[in-house]
Design a protein around this motif. Structure first.
Motif, PDB file in Angstrom:
ATOM      1  N   LYS A 117       0.820  -1.209   0.000  1.00  0.00           N
ATOM      2  CA  LYS A 117       0.000   0.000   0.000  1.00  0.00           C
ATOM      3  C   LYS A 117       0.852   1.257   0.000  1.00  0.00           C
ATOM      4  CE  LYS A 117      -3.773   0.223   0.017  1.00  0.00           C
ATOM      5  NZ  LYS A 117      -4.712   0.269  -1.144  1.00  0.00           N
ATOM      6  N   GLY A 118       2.000   1.206   0.668  1.00  0.00           N
ATOM      7  CA  GLY A 118       2.904   2.358   0.648  1.00  0.00           C
ATOM      8  C   GLY A 118       3.417   2.637  -0.748  1.00  0.00           C
ATOM      9  N   LYS A 119       3.795   1.569  -1.452  1.00  0.00           N
ATOM     10  CA  LYS A 119       4.257   1.744  -2.841  1.00  0.00           C
ATOM     11  C   LYS A 119       3.140   2.277  -3.730  1.00  0.00           C
ATOM     12  CE  LYS A 119       7.750  -1.968  -2.800  1.00  0.00           C
ATOM     13  NZ  LYS A 119       8.128  -3.271  -3.419  1.00  0.00           N
ATOM     14  N   GLN A 120       1.922   1.758  -3.530  1.00  0.00           N
ATOM     15  CA  GLN A 120       0.800   2.210  -4.344  1.00  0.00           C
ATOM     16  C   GLN A 120       0.475   3.681  -4.076  1.00  0.00           C
ATOM     17  OE1 GLN A 120      -2.261  -0.619  -3.346  1.00  0.00           O
ATOM     18  NE2 GLN A 120      -1.660  -2.056  -4.959  1.00  0.00           N
ATOM     19  N   ASN A 121       0.499   4.062  -2.821  1.00  0.00           N
ATOM     20  CA  ASN A 121       0.195   5.464  -2.481  1.00  0.00           C
ATOM     21  C   ASN A 121       1.239   6.411  -3.060  1.00  0.00           C
ATOM     22  OD1 ASN A 121      -2.084   4.713  -1.061  1.00  0.00           O
ATOM     23  ND2 ASN A 121      -1.023   4.580   0.888  1.00  0.00           N
ATOM     24  N   ALA A 122       2.502   6.003  -2.997  1.00  0.00           N
ATOM     25  CA  ALA A 122       3.563   6.844  -3.568  1.00  0.00           C
ATOM     26  C   ALA A 122       3.384   6.968  -5.075  1.00  0.00           C
ATOM     27  CB  ALA A 122       4.924   6.246  -3.233  1.00  0.00           C
ATOM     28  N   HIS A 123       3.062   5.854  -5.724  1.00  0.00           N
ATOM     29  CA  HIS A 123       2.846   5.883  -7.171  1.00  0.00           C
ATOM     30  C   HIS A 123       1.655   6.768  -7.521  1.00  0.00           C
ATOM     31  CE1 HIS A 123       2.603   4.318 -11.299  1.00  0.00           C
ATOM     32  NE2 HIS A 123       1.299   4.253 -11.094  1.00  0.00           N
ATOM     33  N   PHE A 124       0.568   6.619  -6.769  1.00  0.00           N
ATOM     34  CA  PHE A 124      -0.648   7.376  -7.049  1.00  0.00           C
ATOM     35  C   PHE A 124      -0.421   8.876  -6.839  1.00  0.00           C
ATOM     36  CE2 PHE A 124      -4.766   9.161  -5.729  1.00  0.00           C
ATOM     37  CZ  PHE A 124      -5.529   8.817  -6.847  1.00  0.00           C
ATOM     38  N   LYS A 125       0.303   9.197  -5.799  1.00  0.00           N
ATOM     39  CA  LYS A 125       0.578  10.610  -5.522  1.00  0.00           C
ATOM     40  C   LYS A 125       1.392  11.229  -6.651  1.00  0.00           C
ATOM     41  CE  LYS A 125       2.540  13.665  -1.991  1.00  0.00           C
ATOM     42  NZ  LYS A 125       3.218  13.728  -0.674  1.00  0.00           N
ATOM     43  N   SER A 126       2.396  10.497  -7.121  1.00  0.00           N
ATOM     44  CA  SER A 126       3.211  10.988  -8.228  1.00  0.00           C
ATOM     45  C   SER A 126       2.377  11.131  -9.483  1.00  0.00           C
ATOM     46  CB  SER A 126       4.380  10.026  -8.461  1.00  0.00           C
ATOM     47  OG  SER A 126       5.101  10.389  -9.610  1.00  0.00           O
ATOM     48  N   LEU A 127       1.464  10.172  -9.711  1.00  0.00           N
ATOM     49  CA  LEU A 127       0.626  10.211 -10.904  1.00  0.00           C
ATOM     50  C   LEU A 127      -0.331  11.395 -10.869  1.00  0.00           C
ATOM     51  CD1 LEU A 127      -0.047   8.509 -13.463  1.00  0.00           C
ATOM     52  CD2 LEU A 127      -1.803   7.370 -12.089  1.00  0.00           C
ATOM     53  N   GLN A 128      -0.943  11.643  -9.722  1.00  0.00           N
ATOM     54  CA  GLN A 128      -1.922  12.714  -9.601  1.00  0.00           C
ATOM     55  C   GLN A 128      -1.317  14.091  -9.885  1.00  0.00           C
ATOM     56  OE1 GLN A 128      -4.804  10.793  -9.774  1.00  0.00           O
ATOM     57  NE2 GLN A 128      -5.555  12.571  -8.671  1.00  0.00           N
ATOM     58  N   ASN A 129      -0.052  14.224  -9.574  1.00  0.00           N
ATOM     59  CA  ASN A 129       0.596  15.526  -9.803  1.00  0.00           C
ATOM     60  C   ASN A 129       0.639  15.881 -11.272  1.00  0.00           C
ATOM     61  OD1 ASN A 129       1.065  15.821  -7.074  1.00  0.00           O
ATOM     62  ND2 ASN A 129       3.117  14.906  -7.162  1.00  0.00           N
TER      63      ASN A 129
END
Length: 671
Positions: free
Chosen positions: A181-193
Motif C-alpha cells: 500500500k505504501g508503494k501504491q500510495n507513492a505511485h498514485f501521488k506521483s501520478l496525480q501531480n
C-alpha cells in the motif's frame, strides 16, 4: 496518417508566382466567408453546434454517428477499460498476472502469494490481486480467532481474563500489505501531480484547434500550427479517466471539423483519409479473426488495444465511409462482447454450481451440530468430518459475488454452532477431568515418595499397583497432561532404575553362590555315613548349615536347591530317622531358604498353605471319627474298624507334624 503526409498538405509552399498566391488567398477568403455565412444563417446541427460549444461523450462517440443502443454496452465496456489504463499505463500489466482462486487457499498460502506480489515493480497492476488476498485472509483469520475464542471460553468459563491469541502469520501479512500500500500510495501521488496538468494542456490544444478556422491567417502557418498541435497532443501524458472519453471525442470532432470545413488541400486530405481508411480496414480484418479466437479473454484484451489504436492513433476517414466502417467495427465489437458475456455466463453457471455445493456442505455441518454425542471418541470422529467439510468448502471454488458474503457468513455460523455444541460437551466433562487430575497428582506424589525406597520387595508391588491405577484414570485437561505424565514417569523410572542397579549387584553374588553350591554338590558325592546315628546326624546338619552359608542363587538356577534336597532325602532315609524327624529337618531347611529370599510373600504363602493343610486333616479326622460311630456293635478286632482307627492315628500324627511346622514358621516370623 495525417502527420505522415505534411509535405502534401502544402504544395503551394514551393510556388513563387504571386498570381497563384493571390488565387489561393481569394479561395481561402471565399471559403471562409461561405463557412461564416453558413454558420450564421443555417440551422445549427450537432456538428455545427460544436464549433461554438463542446459536445458530451453521450452526444458523440469516436468518429462515428450515434451508435446503436444494442452496441453501446459493448463499446462502453471497452471505453471504460481503456480510460482506466490510459490514466495509468502500469494497469495494462495486470492482465499478465493471473488472478488466482484465493478463496481456496490457506492463510499460509495467501501470505506467500502476497509476498510474491510485493516484489512486482508496477504495484498498481496488482491492486485487485492484493485486495482479493486481503479480503480472503482477513475472513479466514477472523474465523480462526472466533474459533479460538470459543475454545478459550469453553475451557475457562469462569475466567476474568481477556481473550488474546497471537498468530505469527498476522504480523507478516500486515507488514507485506503495508509495504504494498505504501508503494501504491507513492505511485498514485506521483501520478496525480501530472494528470491535471496534462488535462489542462489537452483542453488548451482543443481550443487552439477550434480557433484555427480563421480566414485571416496564412494557410501555410495554419497547417504548420495544426501539425505542431497534433504532435504535442501525442506526447502529452495521461489524464484523469473520468475525462478521457469526453476530451478525446472533442479533440476528434475539431480535427474533423478542421478538415471538413476549410476545404484546404483536398488532395492531401483525401490521401490521408484513404490511408486512415486502410488502417481501419486492417483493424476490422483483425477483429474478424479475433471473433473466432478460442481464448476469448485474450482476444478481448487485444480488441481493447485495437479500439485504443482506432481512437487515439488513426485519424478520421471521409464522410462517405465514416458511418459504414464504424458500424462494421462496432458490430464486430458487439459479437466479441456477446462471446465474452457467454463466457461469463458459463462461469456464472459454475459459480452457481459451486454455491449449491457449498450450501450442501453448510447443511452437513449444521446437521452434525445437532447430533447428540456422549463419548470423546465419537467427538473425535465428528471433528475430523467437520475439518474435511471445511477443506471441501474452501476448495469448492468461487460463488456469485453478490452472495459471497452471505455464504461465508452462513458457513462461519454453522462451524461456530458445531464448536459450541462440542464445547458444551467438553464443558460437562471438565469436572470429571479435574477430578482425574487430582487423582493423578496424588499418584505422582506417591510415586515420588516411593522412588527412594530401599525396601524393593515391599515397594515394587505398590509401584506396579499405582501404575495400574494411573491407567484406569481417565483424561485430564490437555494443558496439564504432558506435565504430570512426565513427573510420574520420571519418579517410576527413578525407582525401577535403582532397583535394577541393586539387583545387578546382587546377581553377581548369587552367581558366585551358585558356583559354590555346584562345587559343593560334586564334593558330596564322596560323602558316606559312618553308621553312628548321632555322628551321621550331626554331619548331615553340618552339610545343611554349610549349604545355607553360600547364600541365594539366581532365580533361573534355583533347580540346584532341588538336587541338594534329593541328596538330603537319601541320607535321611539311610539314617533311619522317623518320618516326622526327617520331614521337620527338610522343612527347617526350606524355611531357611525362604527366609533368605527376602520375599515375605513366599513365607506368607507357605503359612497359608500349612493352615489349609491343617484344616483339611482336621476335617478328615472328624469325618473318620464320625464314621466309626456307625460300627457300634462291631468288635475292635474287626478288620474294617481296625483300618479306620489306624487312619485316624495316622492323620493325627500328620496333623501334629503340620502344627509343628506352623509353630516353627510363626517363630521365624517373630524373629
Amino acid at each position: 496518417m495525417l502527420e505522415e503526409k505534411n509535405d502534401n498538405l502544402s504544395p503551394i509552399e514551393n510556388e513563387t508566382d504571386g498570381n497563384q498566391e493571390n488565387v489561393l488567398n481569394n479561395e481561402i477568403k471565399e471559403t471562409a466567408e461561405t463557412v461564416s455565412e453558413e454558420v450564421e444563417t443555417a440551422p445549427l446541427t450537432s456538428v455545427e453546434e460544436e464549433v461554438v460549444v463542446e459536445i458530451s461523450p453521450e452526444e458523440l462517440a469516436d468518429d462515428s454517428p450515434m451508435t446503436e443502443s444494442e452496441h453501446q454496452k459493448a463499446l462502453n465496456a471497452i471505453d471504460d477499460s481503456n480510460a482506466e489504463e490510459s490514466e495509468d499505463e502500469t494497469l495494462k500489466d495486470r492482465h499478465n498476472i493471473p488472478l488466482l482462486d484465493y478463496h481456496a487457499m490457506s492463510m499460509e498460502t495467501l501470505v506467500d502469494e502476497l509476498e510474491k506480489l510485493s516484489t512486482v515493480e508496477k504495484v498498481m497492476s496488482i491492486k485487485e490481486h492484493v485486495e482479493e488476498i486481503k479480503k480472503e485472509f482477513l475472513s479466514k483469520y477472523n474465523h480462526f480467532i472466533d474459533e479460538k475464542r470459543d475454545e478459550f471460553l469453553a475451557e475457562n468459563p469462569d475466567s476474568t481474563e481477556d481473550f488474546e491469541y497471537h498468530l505469527p502469520l498476522k504480523p507478516k501479512f500486515d507488514s507485506l500489505y503495508k509495504l504494498i500500500k505504501g508503494k501504491q500510495n507513492a505511485h498514485f501521488k506521483s501520478l496525480q501531480n501530472n494528470l491535471q496538468a496534462n488535462l489542462n494542456r489537452r483542453l488548451a490544444i482543443v481550443e487552439e484547434i477550434k480557433n484555427l478556422i480563421n480566414p485571416q491567417e496564412n494557410i501555410k502557418d495554419t497547417l504548420k500550427h495544426f501539425n505542431e498541435l497534433r504532435d504535442e497532443w501525442r506526447n502529452i501524458g495521461p489524464i484523469p479517466r473520468d475525462k478521457y472519453n469526453h476530451v478525446w471525442n472533442n479533440y476528434h470532432f475539431h480535427v474533423e471539423n478542421f478538415y471538413d470545413y476549410l476545404h484546404l488541400d483536398r488532395e492531401a486530405r483525401d490521401l490521408d483519409f484513404k490511408h486512415n481508411l486502410e488502417q481501419k480496414q486492417k483493424i476490422i480484418a483483425r477483429v474478424e479473426e479475433l471473433v473466432n479466437e478460442e481464448d476469448i479473454t485474450k482476444a478481448f484484451r487485444e480488441l481493447q488495444d485495437l479500439h485504443r489504436i482506432w481512437k487515439e492513433e488513426i485519424g478520421p476517414v471521409d464522410r462517405e465511409h465514416r458511418e459504414e466502417i464504424w458500424n462494421q467495427f462496432s458490430a464486430l465489437t458487439k459479437q466479441m462482447h456477446d462471446k465474452r458475456e457467454s463466457l461469463f455466463a458459463n462461469q456464472r453457471e459454475k459459480e452457481v454450481a459451486n454455491l449449491e455445493r457449498k450450501k450442501a456442505i453448510i447443511a452437513e455441518i449444521e446437521e452434525l451440530a445437532k447430533v447428540e454425542v456422549t463419548a470423546h471418541s465419537q467427538w473425535q470422529g465428528y471433528i475430523e468430518k467437520v475439518e474435511k467439510l471445511r477443506n471441501d468448502f474452501f476448495s469448492a471454488g468461487k460463488v456469485p459475488s453478490e452472495v459471497n458474503e452471505d455464504t461465508w457468513a452462513e458457513f462461519k455460523t454453522a462451524v461456530r454452532n458445531f464448536n459450541s455444541h462440542k464445547n458444551a460437551f467438553y464443558k460437562d466433562i471438565k469436572k470429571e477431568q479435574s477430578d482425574n487430575l487430582n487423582k493423578k497428582l496424588a499418584l505422582v506424589e506417591k510415586a515420588k515418595a516411593m522412588s527412594t525406597s530401599e525396601d524393593f520387595a515391599a515397594t515394587t508391588p505398590l509401584m506396579k499397583q499405582i501404575q495400574e491405577e494411573w491407567k484406569q484414570i481417565g483424561h485430564v485437561p490437555r494443558k496439564y497432561s504432558d506435565k504430570i505424565w512426565k513427573e510420574f514417569k520420571e519418579a517410576c523410572n527413578h525407582y525401577f532404575d535403582r532397583m535394577k542397579a541393586t539387583r545387578n549387584e546382587a546377581n553377581s553374588e548369587e552367581i558366585e553362590a551358585f558356583d559354590k553350591k555346584k562345587a559343593y554338590l560334586d564334593s558330596m558325592k564322596d560323602f558316606e555315613l559312618v553308621g553312628d546315628h548321632k555322628t551321621d546326624l550331626e554331619a548331615i546338619k553340618a552339610h545343611i548349615e554349610q549349604w545355607k552359608s553360600f547364600g541365594k542363587v539366581p532365580f533361573s538356577r534355583r533347580h540346584i536347591e532341588g538336587k541338594f534336597n534329593k541328596i538330603l532325602d537319601a541320607l535321611f532315609e539311610k539314617l533311619s530317622l522317623s518320618k516326622k524327624e526327617g520331614d521337620m529337618m527338610r522343612f527347617s531347611n526350606k524355611l531357611e531358604q525362604l527366609a533368605g529370599s527376602d520375599d515375605s510373600r513366599k513365607l506368607e504363602g507357605e503359612k497359608i498353605f500349612i493352615i489349609r493343610k491343617i484344616d483339611e486333616i482336621q476335617s478328615e479326622i472328624f469325618q473318620l471319627e464320625n464314621n466309626i460311630q456307625f460300627f457300634t456293635n462291631a468288635k475292635k478286632d474287626n478288620p474294617l474298624v481296625k483300618e479306620v482307627l489306624k487312619n485316624i492315628e495316622k492323620h493325627k500324627d500328620e496333623l501334629e507334624t503340620w502344627k509343628d511346622k506352623l509353630k516353627q514358621l510363626r517363630n521365624l516370623s517373630q524373629e
